[in-house]
Design an enzyme around this catalytic site. Sequence first.
Site, PDB file in Angstrom:
ATOM      1  N   TRP A 101     -22.070 -24.710  41.284  1.00 46.23           N
ATOM      2  CA  TRP A 101     -21.256 -25.404  42.287  1.00 46.23           C
ATOM      3  C   TRP A 101     -21.336 -24.713  43.637  1.00 46.23           C
ATOM      4  O   TRP A 101     -21.365 -25.374  44.671  1.00 46.23           O
ATOM      5  CB  TRP A 101     -19.812 -25.561  41.810  1.00 46.23           C
ATOM      6  CG  TRP A 101     -19.729 -26.396  40.564  1.00 46.23           C
ATOM      7  CD1 TRP A 101     -19.326 -25.997  39.330  1.00 46.23           C
ATOM      8  CD2 TRP A 101     -20.097 -27.782  40.420  1.00 46.23           C
ATOM      9  NE1 TRP A 101     -19.415 -27.036  38.428  1.00 46.23           N
ATOM     10  CE2 TRP A 101     -19.895 -28.137  39.070  1.00 46.23           C
ATOM     11  CE3 TRP A 101     -20.605 -28.744  41.309  1.00 46.23           C
ATOM     12  CZ2 TRP A 101     -20.157 -29.414  38.581  1.00 46.23           C
ATOM     13  CZ3 TRP A 101     -20.867 -30.024  40.821  1.00 46.23           C
ATOM     14  CH2 TRP A 101     -20.644 -30.348  39.481  1.00 46.23           C
ATOM     15  N   ASP A 173     -13.078 -23.344  46.369  1.00 48.49           N
ATOM     16  CA  ASP A 173     -13.216 -24.417  45.383  1.00 48.49           C
ATOM     17  C   ASP A 173     -12.518 -23.940  44.110  1.00 48.49           C
ATOM     18  O   ASP A 173     -13.019 -23.061  43.413  1.00 48.49           O
ATOM     19  CB  ASP A 173     -14.704 -24.696  45.132  1.00 48.49           C
ATOM     20  CG  ASP A 173     -14.943 -25.754  44.050  1.00 48.49           C
ATOM     21  OD1 ASP A 173     -13.957 -26.279  43.476  1.00 48.49           O
ATOM     22  OD2 ASP A 173     -16.123 -26.057  43.777  1.00 48.49           O
ATOM     23  N   LYS A 197      -9.872 -31.662  36.018  1.00 50.82           N
ATOM     24  CA  LYS A 197     -10.007 -30.493  35.155  1.00 50.82           C
ATOM     25  C   LYS A 197      -8.627 -30.095  34.604  1.00 50.82           C
ATOM     26  O   LYS A 197      -8.424 -30.043  33.420  1.00 50.82           O
ATOM     27  CB  LYS A 197     -10.629 -29.315  35.923  1.00 50.82           C
ATOM     28  CG  LYS A 197     -11.887 -29.662  36.701  1.00 50.82           C
ATOM     29  CD  LYS A 197     -13.096 -29.920  35.834  1.00 50.82           C
ATOM     30  CE  LYS A 197     -14.248 -30.573  36.556  1.00 50.82           C
ATOM     31  NZ  LYS A 197     -14.922 -29.766  37.548  1.00 50.82           N
TER      32      LYS A 197
HETATM   33  C1  LIG Z   1     -16.218 -30.114  38.396  1.00 50.62           C
HETATM   34  C2  LIG Z   1     -16.471 -29.215  39.537  1.00 50.62           C
HETATM   35  C3  LIG Z   1     -17.016 -29.675  40.746  1.00 50.62           C
HETATM   36  C4  LIG Z   1     -17.484 -31.113  40.944  1.00 50.62           C
HETATM   37  O1  LIG Z   1     -16.451 -31.987  41.015  1.00 50.62           O
HETATM   38  P1  LIG Z   1     -16.695 -33.559  41.343  1.00 50.62           P
HETATM   39  O2  LIG Z   1     -15.311 -34.101  41.300  1.00 50.62           O
HETATM   40  O3  LIG Z   1     -17.583 -34.105  40.273  1.00 50.62           O
HETATM   41  O4  LIG Z   1     -17.319 -33.643  42.678  1.00 50.62           O
HETATM   42  C5  LIG Z   1     -17.151 -28.772  41.774  1.00 50.62           C
HETATM   43  N1  LIG Z   1     -16.774 -27.487  41.647  1.00 50.62           N
HETATM   44  C6  LIG Z   1     -16.270 -26.997  40.484  1.00 50.62           C
HETATM   45  C7  LIG Z   1     -15.871 -25.568  40.405  1.00 50.62           C
HETATM   46  C8  LIG Z   1     -16.102 -27.852  39.407  1.00 50.62           C
HETATM   47  O5  LIG Z   1     -15.591 -27.374  38.263  1.00 50.62           O
END
Ligand SMILES: *Cc1c(COP(=O)(O)O)cnc(C)c1O
Length: 362
Positions: A101, A173, A197
Amino acid sequence: MRVINFSAGPAGLPLPALEKARDELLDYAGTGMSIMEQSHRDKPYEAVHRDAIERLTRLLGIPDTHTVLFLTGGASAQFALIPMNFLSAGQSADYVMTGVWSEKALDEAKLLGTPRIAATTVNADGKYTRVPTQAELQLDPGAAYVHSTSNNTIYGTQFHTMIDTGSVPHVCDMSSDFMWRPLDVRKFDFIYAGAQKNLGPSGVLVAIARKEFLARGRKDIPKIFRYATHAEADSLYNTPPTLAIYLVRNVLEWMEGQGGLPGMEKRNTRKAELLYGALDRLTGFYTAPVEKASRSVMNIVFRTPSEALDAVFVTESKKAGMIGLKGHRTAGGIRVSAYNAVSVQDIETLVSFMEQFAKSHG
Ligand SMILES: *Cc1c(COP(=O)(O)O)cnc(C)c1O
């Protein structure tokens, strides 16, 4: 019969949050229609929207210096929107590289400015088994911001002490690391997390931004892409994902009933202890590639002695009512995502399965 859901995201949701949605689906609060059929400008939805923001604010203790945003496009859209908003031509931003990511975030920033890598823990195989220490960071005091990924969903690593970015704004993030324990939001300038999540269904992303940082955002980009636009309109500038926000509200209500974030932390810490405890006991069979100090509480990755057995593990666990255990295609092996909705009992069930599996295939 509901399965035990260890999916990495979209993940399982707490049953009470779903039951409430089911009970209210056809007739929300006597309005004769569901919440998703209401205008986002009318009182019933507005109350839900406000309630979700208030519960988030209460649970996290968000101070007046910060504001909550509901956005769309997931974390992936923020990878692009962050540099669009906060990186001017010729300016640099620091990226801390800890997994897939972070790589995606960096790639988007490269299209808009000249990001720098402040640290990376990538190994010779192109994989990551730890996060960097503070001492390994080479931060540029002139950077527009530092971007980090607090939990690496795919590799199963996590910062247990968040990095200190000094006077440079910290953008983080937290998609797979959000609201599983108390968090001091004052240490961050921009936190973002897709709900799917730990917090709700897909379709909505929660951001918590320092108001002063938002005020620095560029004004020469389309209005819809400016974070400030959404902040000024309380995330009602255009039609928000109303059903997703309603479900987030239900999940937040459930969290409050479970002792809030201290309650979540207790439960999640216990779950991780049980799982890593089993992996450390069964080292003759399972291998856990992540360095101990970087082990994630949210995503626990391991392998059996062979790829073929990994596949058998996934099939047999499914027969035992547990789904979502196949590792991400870039990491392979097994991955247990133990987000908030997963109970201690679910993990106990999995641990007995792991013990049994090691016995019969070891
Ligand atoms: C799942 C995830 C993403 C991507 O998320 P989307 O909603 O599919 O864009 C980005 N960063 C992390 C750390 C993730 O776990």
